[in-house]
Every structure is written in C-alpha cells, then in structure tokens.
Write a protein that holds these residues in place. Structure first.
Motif, PDB file in Angstrom:
ATOM      1  N   PHE A  78      10.810  15.248  56.034  1.00  0.00           N
ATOM      2  CA  PHE A  78      11.749  14.812  54.992  1.00  0.00           C
ATOM      3  C   PHE A  78      11.987  13.303  55.083  1.00  0.00           C
ATOM      4  O   PHE A  78      11.971  12.600  54.063  1.00  0.00           O
ATOM      5  CB  PHE A  78      13.071  15.578  55.129  1.00  0.00           C
ATOM      6  N   ALA A  79      12.176  12.796  56.289  1.00  0.00           N
ATOM      7  CA  ALA A  79      12.405  11.357  56.457  1.00  0.00           C
ATOM      8  C   ALA A  79      11.177  10.547  56.057  1.00  0.00           C
ATOM      9  O   ALA A  79      11.309   9.458  55.489  1.00  0.00           O
ATOM     10  CB  ALA A  79      12.809  11.057  57.893  1.00  0.00           C
ATOM     11  N   TRP A  80       9.970  11.073  56.330  1.00  0.00           N
ATOM     12  CA  TRP A  80       8.761  10.353  55.921  1.00  0.00           C
ATOM     13  C   TRP A  80       8.616  10.350  54.405  1.00  0.00           C
ATOM     14  O   TRP A  80       8.115   9.375  53.827  1.00  0.00           O
ATOM     15  CB  TRP A  80       7.519  10.929  56.589  1.00  0.00           C
ATOM     16  N   VAL A  81       9.032  11.423  53.738  1.00  0.00           N
ATOM     17  CA  VAL A  81       9.006  11.435  52.267  1.00  0.00           C
ATOM     18  C   VAL A  81       9.980  10.385  51.726  1.00  0.00           C
ATOM     19  O   VAL A  81       9.647   9.636  50.796  1.00  0.00           O
ATOM     20  CB  VAL A  81       9.321  12.837  51.715  1.00  0.00           C
ATOM     21  N   LEU A  82      11.173  10.305  52.317  1.00  0.00           N
ATOM     22  CA  LEU A  82      12.132   9.276  51.893  1.00  0.00           C
ATOM     23  C   LEU A  82      11.586   7.875  52.146  1.00  0.00           C
ATOM     24  O   LEU A  82      11.784   6.962  51.337  1.00  0.00           O
ATOM     25  CB  LEU A  82      13.466   9.452  52.610  1.00  0.00           C
ATOM     26  N   LEU A 110       3.016   1.664  58.532  1.00  0.00           N
ATOM     27  CA  LEU A 110       3.487   1.551  57.152  1.00  0.00           C
ATOM     28  C   LEU A 110       4.870   0.909  57.090  1.00  0.00           C
ATOM     29  O   LEU A 110       5.116   0.025  56.267  1.00  0.00           O
ATOM     30  CB  LEU A 110       3.518   2.930  56.492  1.00  0.00           C
ATOM     31  N   VAL A 111       5.768   1.345  57.965  1.00  0.00           N
ATOM     32  CA  VAL A 111       7.129   0.786  57.981  1.00  0.00           C
ATOM     33  C   VAL A 111       7.083  -0.685  58.380  1.00  0.00           C
ATOM     34  O   VAL A 111       7.656  -1.551  57.703  1.00  0.00           O
ATOM     35  CB  VAL A 111       8.047   1.596  58.922  1.00  0.00           C
ATOM     36  N   LEU A 112       6.413  -0.960  59.480  1.00  0.00           N
ATOM     37  CA  LEU A 112       6.340  -2.333  59.973  1.00  0.00           C
ATOM     38  C   LEU A 112       5.685  -3.258  58.947  1.00  0.00           C
ATOM     39  O   LEU A 112       6.173  -4.367  58.691  1.00  0.00           O
ATOM     40  CB  LEU A 112       5.569  -2.370  61.293  1.00  0.00           C
ATOM     41  N   GLY A 113       4.605  -2.812  58.343  1.00  0.00           N
ATOM     42  CA  GLY A 113       3.907  -3.634  57.349  1.00  0.00           C
ATOM     43  C   GLY A 113       4.756  -3.950  56.137  1.00  0.00           C
ATOM     44  O   GLY A 113       4.769  -5.088  55.650  1.00  0.00           O
ATOM     45  N   ASN A 114       5.489  -2.959  55.641  1.00  0.00           N
ATOM     46  CA  ASN A 114       6.312  -3.199  54.453  1.00  0.00           C
ATOM     47  C   ASN A 114       7.539  -4.039  54.757  1.00  0.00           C
ATOM     48  O   ASN A 114       7.929  -4.878  53.950  1.00  0.00           O
ATOM     49  CB  ASN A 114       6.698  -1.867  53.801  1.00  0.00           C
ATOM     50  N   VAL A 115       8.163  -3.839  55.910  1.00  0.00           N
ATOM     51  CA  VAL A 115       9.305  -4.679  56.283  1.00  0.00           C
ATOM     52  C   VAL A 115       8.827  -6.115  56.520  1.00  0.00           C
ATOM     53  O   VAL A 115       9.492  -7.071  56.105  1.00  0.00           O
ATOM     54  CB  VAL A 115      10.055  -4.105  57.501  1.00  0.00           C
ATOM     55  N   ALA A 116       7.677  -6.276  57.160  1.00  0.00           N
ATOM     56  CA  ALA A 116       7.118  -7.624  57.357  1.00  0.00           C
ATOM     57  C   ALA A 116       6.793  -8.275  56.014  1.00  0.00           C
ATOM     58  O   ALA A 116       7.020  -9.478  55.827  1.00  0.00           O
ATOM     59  CB  ALA A 116       5.878  -7.553  58.237  1.00  0.00           C
ATOM     60  N   VAL A 160      12.953   0.815  53.011  1.00  0.00           N
ATOM     61  CA  VAL A 160      11.866   1.207  53.908  1.00  0.00           C
ATOM     62  C   VAL A 160      12.351   1.296  55.355  1.00  0.00           C
ATOM     63  O   VAL A 160      12.070   2.265  56.052  1.00  0.00           O
ATOM     64  CB  VAL A 160      10.670   0.223  53.809  1.00  0.00           C
ATOM     65  N   GLY A 161      13.066   0.284  55.808  1.00  0.00           N
ATOM     66  CA  GLY A 161      13.464   0.214  57.212  1.00  0.00           C
ATOM     67  C   GLY A 161      14.395   1.323  57.654  1.00  0.00           C
ATOM     68  O   GLY A 161      14.173   1.940  58.702  1.00  0.00           O
ATOM     69  N   LEU A 162      15.433   1.598  56.872  1.00  0.00           N
ATOM     70  CA  LEU A 162      16.381   2.644  57.274  1.00  0.00           C
ATOM     71  C   LEU A 162      15.760   4.033  57.314  1.00  0.00           C
ATOM     72  O   LEU A 162      15.833   4.704  58.348  1.00  0.00           O
ATOM     73  CB  LEU A 162      17.617   2.618  56.370  1.00  0.00           C
ATOM     74  N   PRO A 163      15.140   4.497  56.221  1.00  0.00           N
ATOM     75  CA  PRO A 163      14.508   5.823  56.335  1.00  0.00           C
ATOM     76  C   PRO A 163      13.340   5.824  57.318  1.00  0.00           C
ATOM     77  O   PRO A 163      13.079   6.827  57.977  1.00  0.00           O
ATOM     78  CB  PRO A 163      14.048   6.149  54.914  1.00  0.00           C
ATOM     79  N   GLY A 164      12.659   4.678  57.445  1.00  0.00           N
ATOM     80  CA  GLY A 164      11.567   4.588  58.408  1.00  0.00           C
ATOM     81  C   GLY A 164      12.051   4.733  59.837  1.00  0.00           C
ATOM     82  O   GLY A 164      11.410   5.404  60.653  1.00  0.00           O
ATOM     83  N   PHE A 165      13.193   4.131  60.152  1.00  0.00           N
ATOM     84  CA  PHE A 165      13.767   4.271  61.491  1.00  0.00           C
ATOM     85  C   PHE A 165      14.106   5.734  61.774  1.00  0.00           C
ATOM     86  O   PHE A 165      13.799   6.256  62.846  1.00  0.00           O
ATOM     87  CB  PHE A 165      15.023   3.396  61.632  1.00  0.00           C
ATOM     88  N   VAL A 166      14.721   6.399  60.799  1.00  0.00           N
ATOM     89  CA  VAL A 166      15.060   7.819  60.967  1.00  0.00           C
ATOM     90  C   VAL A 166      13.790   8.646  61.131  1.00  0.00           C
ATOM     91  O   VAL A 166      13.717   9.540  61.982  1.00  0.00           O
ATOM     92  CB  VAL A 166      15.912   8.323  59.772  1.00  0.00           C
ATOM     93  N   ALA A 167      12.773   8.356  60.323  1.00  0.00           N
ATOM     94  CA  ALA A 167      11.505   9.094  60.413  1.00  0.00           C
ATOM     95  C   ALA A 167      10.841   8.884  61.773  1.00  0.00           C
ATOM     96  O   ALA A 167      10.349   9.846  62.376  1.00  0.00           O
ATOM     97  CB  ALA A 167      10.569   8.659  59.290  1.00  0.00           C
ATOM     98  N   LEU A 168      10.843   7.659  62.259  1.00  0.00           N
ATOM     99  CA  LEU A 168      10.265   7.388  63.573  1.00  0.00           C
ATOM    100  C   LEU A 168      11.032   8.126  64.671  1.00  0.00           C
ATOM    101  O   LEU A 168      10.437   8.724  65.570  1.00  0.00           O
ATOM    102  CB  LEU A 168      10.239   5.885  63.847  1.00  0.00           C
ATOM    103  N   ARG A 169      12.359   8.110  64.574  1.00  0.00           N
ATOM    104  CA  ARG A 169      13.189   8.806  65.568  1.00  0.00           C
ATOM    105  C   ARG A 169      12.930  10.312  65.544  1.00  0.00           C
ATOM    106  O   ARG A 169      12.772  10.947  66.596  1.00  0.00           O
ATOM    107  CB  ARG A 169      14.677   8.524  65.302  1.00  0.00           C
ATOM    108  N   GLU A 170      12.860  10.900  64.359  1.00  0.00           N
ATOM    109  CA  GLU A 170      12.603  12.335  64.247  1.00  0.00           C
ATOM    110  C   GLU A 170      11.187  12.689  64.694  1.00  0.00           C
ATOM    111  O   GLU A 170      10.961  13.770  65.239  1.00  0.00           O
ATOM    112  CB  GLU A 170      12.854  12.820  62.820  1.00  0.00           C
TER     113      GLU A 170
END
Length: 167
Positions: free
Chosen positions: A16-20, A111-117, A139-149
């Motif tokens: 779900f977090a990766w979809v977000l 993907l998260v790092l590239g888009n935030v950069a 990108v960063g907030l849902p990406g952080f949650v997705a990485l954590r999950e």
C-alpha cells in the motif's frame, strides 16, 4: 510460486505504501510537466535551467523544444523508470520471501532517492522551494513509510525462515 495467503501485515502495508509512493512520483512528474508548460505559455525566456533539457544558444530553457521535440532515448528512459514504480508493490503482494523484500527495498529506494534528488536539483535550478517541497511531501513521506514497512517485511520473512530452521 505466488503467495496468495494473507499472512503478513508488513507486506501488505509495504504494498500500500509503495502504491502511494508511485502516485506521489506521478504527481511530482505532473507538477514538473505543468511547470514546463507554464514556462512555454508565459514565454519565459529569462528562466535559467542548468540541467539537461533543450536549451537555446544562450543557455536558457526552450520549453517549446522540450514539449515538441522530445529526445526519444530520454522518453523511453523516463517511461521505463515510471514503469518500475509498479515493481515494489507487486513484489510485496505476490511474494513473501526475504529476497523479494530486498529487491523491493533496493528498487523502491532508488525511485524515492532519485525523485527527491530531482526535486532538490529543480529547487536549486529554479531558485524556488516548491519542487523540493512537492518531492518531499508526495514522494519522500510515503517513500519513507514504504521503506520502513519493507524493512519490517524483510525482518518478518527472516524470522519465519529462522523459525522453520529451528523447528
């Protein structure tokens, strides 16, 4: 081969977090596209960009060229990268293995790092905070949650393997 059981909340939370995160990546791309269209509509020839877009001889962004004469290699690369946004959630939904979690973590992390950069570089080039804020929020907030999950999913998969080995 495919996991159809409902055994891992971390995997489903990660999916779900990766979809977000994917939706955030697309939102960031739309904002970037609209800013290029806005430059074109405004005839903003004084707008300085230093990253690789179509430029006039004096180094200014030529928004018309960007929109009407896209580089086909770049268009295919961008399409490929945006297609990759579906990989982490699919891995989380279809597989429960630690290896799938690691692949999702690496692919999603890039993907998260590239888009935030990218948001950071646009903020510097545009001398505006908006691109960075959009990248961080979308990108960063849902990406952080997705990485954590995803890390939780990997830990659960590791614990499951260890408990099978012990039993």
């Amino acid at each position: 081969m495919f996991d159809t059981s409902v055994t891992s909340n971390a995997r489903h939370n990660a999916a779900f977090a990766w979809v977000l995160t994917a939706l955030g990546i697309f939102a960031f791309a739309v904002v970037h596209l609209f800013s290029a269209v806005g430059e074109l509509a405004a005839g903003d020839s004084d707008h300085h960009h230093t990253h690789d877009h179509a430029h006039t001889d004096d180094g200014h962004l030529d928004a018309y060229s960007v929109l009407t004469n896209p580089n086909s290699a770049m268009a295919w690369f961008i399409a490929f990268v945006y297609t990759l946004t579906i990989v982490p959630p699919l891995l989380a939904l279809l597989f429960r293995s630690r290896a799938a979690g690691i692949v999702a973590l690496i692919a999603g992390g890039f993907l998260v790092l590239g888009n935030v950069a990218d948001g950071f570089t646009h903020a510097i080039d545009d001398k505006a905070a908006a691109p960075l804020l959009v990248a961080l929020i979308a990108v960063g907030l849902p990406g952080f949650v997705a990485l954590r999950e995803t890390v939780r999913w990997i830990k659960e998969a590791t614990t499951a393997v260890d408990s099978l080995d012990a039993g």
